[in-house]
Design a protein around this motif. Structure first.
Motif, mmCIF file in Angstrom:
data_model
loop_
_atom_site.group_PDB
_atom_site.id
_atom_site.type_symbol
_atom_site.label_atom_id
_atom_site.label_comp_id
_atom_site.label_asym_id
_atom_site.label_seq_id
_atom_site.Cartn_x
_atom_site.Cartn_y
_atom_site.Cartn_z
ATOM 1 N N ASP A 104 -17.841 13.726 -46.125
ATOM 2 C CA ASP A 104 -18.137 14.728 -47.156
ATOM 3 C C ASP A 104 -16.966 15.649 -47.453
ATOM 4 O O ASP A 104 -16.932 16.265 -48.525
ATOM 5 C CB ASP A 104 -19.350 15.573 -46.728
ATOM 6 N N ILE A 105 -16.025 15.783 -46.541
ATOM 7 C CA ILE A 105 -14.899 16.663 -46.855
ATOM 8 C C ILE A 105 -13.967 16.027 -47.885
ATOM 9 O O ILE A 105 -13.041 16.676 -48.375
ATOM 10 C CB ILE A 105 -14.105 17.065 -45.591
ATOM 11 N N ASP A 106 -14.224 14.776 -48.241
ATOM 12 C CA ASP A 106 -13.489 14.128 -49.331
ATOM 13 C C ASP A 106 -14.335 14.043 -50.601
ATOM 14 O O ASP A 106 -13.920 13.407 -51.576
ATOM 15 C CB ASP A 106 -13.069 12.713 -48.915
ATOM 16 N N ASP A 107 -15.514 14.662 -50.587
ATOM 17 C CA ASP A 107 -16.411 14.572 -51.740
ATOM 18 C C ASP A 107 -15.756 15.187 -52.980
ATOM 19 O O ASP A 107 -15.033 16.194 -52.885
ATOM 20 C CB ASP A 107 -17.720 15.301 -51.436
ATOM 21 N N PRO A 108 -15.982 14.615 -54.149
ATOM 22 C CA PRO A 108 -15.401 15.196 -55.383
ATOM 23 C C PRO A 108 -15.889 16.619 -55.654
ATOM 24 O O PRO A 108 -15.194 17.397 -56.315
ATOM 25 C CB PRO A 108 -15.877 14.229 -56.474
ATOM 26 N N VAL A 156 -19.731 20.597 -52.033
ATOM 27 C CA VAL A 156 -20.023 19.728 -50.898
ATOM 28 C C VAL A 156 -18.892 19.795 -49.880
ATOM 29 O O VAL A 156 -19.128 19.836 -48.665
ATOM 30 C CB VAL A 156 -20.250 18.284 -51.379
ATOM 31 N N ARG A 157 -17.646 19.818 -50.361
ATOM 32 C CA ARG A 157 -16.513 19.908 -49.433
ATOM 33 C C ARG A 157 -16.600 21.191 -48.610
ATOM 34 O O ARG A 157 -16.397 21.197 -47.397
ATOM 35 C CB ARG A 157 -15.183 19.869 -50.199
ATOM 36 N N GLN A 158 -16.891 22.273 -49.294
ATOM 37 C CA GLN A 158 -16.988 23.554 -48.595
ATOM 38 C C GLN A 158 -18.122 23.525 -47.573
ATOM 39 O O GLN A 158 -17.967 23.976 -46.432
ATOM 40 C CB GLN A 158 -17.236 24.676 -49.598
ATOM 41 N N ALA A 159 -19.273 22.989 -47.963
ATOM 42 C CA ALA A 159 -20.407 22.924 -47.041
ATOM 43 C C ALA A 159 -20.081 22.040 -45.847
ATOM 44 O O ALA A 159 -20.466 22.345 -44.705
ATOM 45 C CB ALA A 159 -21.639 22.396 -47.775
ATOM 46 N N ALA A 160 -19.342 20.950 -46.069
ATOM 47 C CA ALA A 160 -18.985 20.059 -44.975
ATOM 48 C C ALA A 160 -18.063 20.746 -43.982
ATOM 49 O O ALA A 160 -18.234 20.632 -42.759
ATOM 50 C CB ALA A 160 -18.329 18.798 -45.534
ATOM 51 N N VAL A 161 -17.094 21.463 -44.497
ATOM 52 C CA VAL A 161 -16.183 22.183 -43.604
ATOM 53 C C VAL A 161 -16.940 23.261 -42.841
ATOM 54 O O VAL A 161 -16.730 23.476 -41.641
ATOM 55 C CB VAL A 161 -15.011 22.783 -44.406
ATOM 56 N N THR A 162 -17.829 23.968 -43.540
ATOM 57 C CA THR A 162 -18.646 24.988 -42.866
ATOM 58 C C THR A 162 -19.462 24.367 -41.743
ATOM 59 O O THR A 162 -19.569 24.917 -40.639
ATOM 60 C CB THR A 162 -19.585 25.660 -43.880
ATOM 61 N N ALA A 163 -20.033 23.211 -42.031
ATOM 62 C CA ALA A 163 -20.832 22.537 -41.010
ATOM 63 C C ALA A 163 -19.981 22.134 -39.822
ATOM 64 O O ALA A 163 -20.408 22.246 -38.661
ATOM 65 C CB ALA A 163 -21.506 21.311 -41.622
ATOM 66 N N LEU A 164 -18.773 21.674 -40.084
ATOM 67 C CA LEU A 164 -17.880 21.304 -38.984
ATOM 68 C C LEU A 164 -17.523 22.512 -38.132
ATOM 69 O O LEU A 164 -17.403 22.423 -36.914
ATOM 70 C CB LEU A 164 -16.608 20.646 -39.539
ATOM 71 N N VAL A 165 -17.332 23.656 -38.794
ATOM 72 C CA VAL A 165 -17.045 24.891 -38.050
ATOM 73 C C VAL A 165 -18.207 25.228 -37.118
ATOM 74 O O VAL A 165 -18.031 25.516 -35.936
ATOM 75 C CB VAL A 165 -16.785 26.059 -39.023
#
Length: 699
Positions: A245-249, A253-262
């Motif tokens: 998801d961090i490659d999502d267009p 979604v990219r921001q949410a994926a990074v937040t989730a990883l954090v």
């Protein structure tokens, strides 16, 4: 209107029958709705409800009954009562509650906007918010329709819907799950977004599957909100999908994926995170930076420094915060950046160096000799010194360390933290001070003088006095400022071999200022009978100090003179200081059997320029010694003015008016001196002298 309805509406106008009347009207139901509507509309149109308690109570009761009955035909009337002028706040709060009971899309829309700050009073806002929440509990479908409408028209109001529903988990979690199953995207977006704002942990078994399904929704917005809401349930097994998801267009979604990883505590590959640091969306950049900083702080440092000039203020703040937390580990990279080619990066790095925490203190002294980073490093070191509390002082530690201290450490400390040198051992301090006194930089020498002025360094005091002979006026002034206020130096200065006879000591005492007065007066007082040059120089020092602030200095001299009212050095000192305090003390000296005391006191009284001294000086005009008479005459001349002329004229007229035996030689001298004084002040008063002319006593 039936007789029963009319009677009940009338009872609404009395406090004691109000509640019962509302209950009775509610039981009558739809039959009384038209009459209640007419009552509300009539009172609103009258415009007098705010001033007539009966109308106010009837309006309030009618609106409350309409809300309880729940007739949709009353919505327009209650809505008008709430939105148009004509009712006070108490009625409007009742109308808000009634709108919540009546329900419907228009009521929900009105209550939502009325709950915003700034449009209505606080009571009305609170009533509107509570009514909206009750409406949402009874008619969640209305709230969903309102969301669909606002999601297209007004995003801020759409956000307000979510805020109003926070804290209503019991009713809204099922509602959000239902919305997630709706076919239209706005409804699914509402459900996912609502689950990000409320606590749904108690319903995990229902919520988690729904959110995981929504995580793969066709809509990027739904996916992003679903992923944020899903964060509490994510596990290590979800990492692979998150890294996809961090490659999502979609930036959301990219921001949410990074937040989730954090939140998951597991970072994506550092290379990929570094790529995301150039993402056009600020939140994506910031969250990627957060992940990288937590997973690989050392690798994140250069990116954190670059982020100090990011366009996004939260990103800049985060970068500065993390660099501060990293402390000494980040210092070398900050120094390199402070010397960089890009001006904005240089400035940001220097600012970061200026705000390093105490943990970085051991790494900072080595930077002080750096022409670029030195001053900024000192700011952090100074802050650590000021806030060290019960911990060891980092500046004192660096000065007394076995390692060689940077050349500029002592210089910085002497200028900004001189108290440090009073806390470390004497020999070390003397070594630093001796070195600084020989520095070519005048500022460094002045700073060293400031430390020495705190006392305890008698062996270095002569070197400070030498600085007062410098040929640069500004530097001499800096040394004088360094000495100012340090009364503890007076005793040391007077103990020097040439003491007060030295011009350097004289200037140093004057530089100390007012705190030097009391010690000097003590020395002068015990030197009674000694009219040496040293005694005169000390008196001159006090007089020179008094030029800056004469009143407190004169007061001190007066208090010293009270103990020895015939002491000439104190009398002459008092006469040289402007002011009139101490006349009562000088009066005692006028009665001294020693002529020199009387003459000196007369001179000092003249220097007060106070008419109150005239009666005290007149008797001295007939003193047995001419030089005492001369002193009194000069004092009266010094006072001058019409008061003195009038006093002299009164003496002369008194003799002419009352007559008497031929005056003695002393009295004749007094008359002549009085006449001279009067004519010098006012030559036109010659007629006063007629009696003396006739007797041949004047002229």
């Amino acid at each position: 209107m039936s007789w029963t309805t009319a009677r009940l509406i009338a009872k609404l106008g009395r406090r004691e029958t109000f509640d019962q009347a509302v209950d009775d009207l509610t039981r009558l139901g739809e039959a009384v709705v038209p009459d209640l509507i007419r009552e509300v509309e009539r009172n609103q149109q009258s415009g007098r409800s705010a001033f007539e308690p009966a109308r106010l109570w009837r309006s309030t009761g009618a609106i409350r009954a309409l809300g309880r009955i729940g007739s949709r035909s009353a919505v327009a009337t209650v809505h008008a009562a709430f939105t148009e002028h004509g009712f006070p706040d108490s009625v409007l709060c009742e109308a808000a509650e009634a709108l919540g009971q009546l329900g419907g899309l228009s009521a929900a829309r009105t209550l939502l906007s009325a709950g915003d700050p700034g449009h209505r009073s606080g009571d009305i806002q609170n009533a509107a918010r509570d009514a909206f929440r009750r409406l949402a509990e009874r008619e969640p479908s209305v709230v969903l329709d309102l969301w669909r409408e606002l999601a297209v028209q007004d995003e801020d109001q759409a956000d307000a819907v979510i805020k109003r529903l926070q804290g209503m988990e019991a009713s809204q979690v099922p509602f959000a799950l239902t919305a997630l199953r709706e076919p239209d995207e706005p409804a699914r977006c509402f459900g996912a977004r609502l689950l990000t704002a409320i606590d749904h942990s108690s319903a995990r078994s229902d919520v988690e599957p729904a959110l995981r399904k929504a995580w793969r929704d066709p809509s990027p917005t739904v996916r992003a909100y679903a992923l944020v809401a899903l964060v509490p349930y994510l596990a290590e097994g979800d990492r692979a999908e998150l890294e996809i998801d961090i490659d999502d267009p979609s930036s959301s979604v990219r921001q949410a994926a990074v937040t989730a990883l954090v939140r998951l505590g597991a970072a994506a590959g550092p290379d990929r995170l570094e790529e995301m640091l150039t993402d056009p969306v600020p939140r994506v950049r910031r969250h990627a930076l957060i992940v990288l900083a937590k997973s690989d702080p050392e690798r994140a440092i250069p990116h954190l420094i670059t982020a100090l000039v990011d366009d996004d203020e939260p990103t800049r703040s985060f970068a500065l915060e993390i660099l501060t937390e990293l402390g000494g580990d980040a210092v070398p990279a900050l120094v390199v950046a402070a010397h960089g080619d890009e001006a904005t990066i240089r400035d940001a790095a220097r600012k970061a160096l200026s705000g390093q925490p105490r943990a970085s203190a051991p790494a900072l002294p080595t930077l002080l000799d750096d022409s670029v980073a030195g001053d900024h490093a000192w700011q952090s070191l100074e802050e650590a010194h000021l806030d060290h509390g019960d911990d060891a002082d980092p500046v004192a530690e660096a000065l007394t360390s076995d390692r060689e201290a940077p050349a500029r450490l002592a210089s910085h400390a002497m200028r900004s933290a001189p108290e440090v040198f009073l806390a470390i051992d004497h020999a070390t301090t003397v070594g630093y001070l001796t070195h600084e006194l020989q520095d070519a930089d005048r500022t460094a020498r002045a700073a060293a003088a400031g430390v020495i002025a705190h006392g305890g360094f008698d062996e270095l005091l002569p070197a400070v006095l030498e600085l007062l002979d410098d040929n640069e006026p500004a530097f001499r002034a800096a040394i004088e400022i360094a000495l100012r206020g340090h009364g503890n130096l007076v005793e040391q200065l007077l103990r020097l071999s040439d003491g007060p006879q030295s011009a350097q000591v004289h200037r140093a005492l004057v530089a100390v200022g007012y705190p030097a007065v009391a010690p000097i007066l003590d020395v002068v007082a015990v030197g009674r009978g000694d009219d040496s040059w040293a005694q005169e120089q000390l008196c001159a020092v006090v007089v020179e100090i008094a030029r800056v602030n004469p009143e407190p200095v004169r007061h001190q001299v007066v208090e010293a003179l009270r103990l020895q009212p015939m002491y000439i050095p104190l009398i002459t000192m008092l006469g040289a200081i402007p002011g009139s305090e101490g006349i009562d003390v000088l009066r005692l000296a006028l009665a001294s059997p020693i002529p020199h005391d009387r003459a000196c006191a007369a001179w000092a009284l003249g220097q007060t320029h106070s008419p109150r001294t005239i009666p005290l000086l007149i008797p001295l005009l007939s003193d047995e010694l001419s030089y005492v008479c001369d002193a009194a005459e000069k004092a009266l001349d010094e006072i001058g003015g019409s008061a003195t002329a009038d006093a002299m004229a009164e003496i002369l007229l008194g003799y002419s008016r009352w007559g008497g035996p031929f005056p003695s030689q002393a009295t004749q001298r007094m008359y002549r001196r009085a006449a001279d004084i009067m004519l010098r002040i006012d030559p036109s008063r010659t007629r006063v002298l007629r009696g003396l002319w006739e007797l041949g006593l004047y002229g």
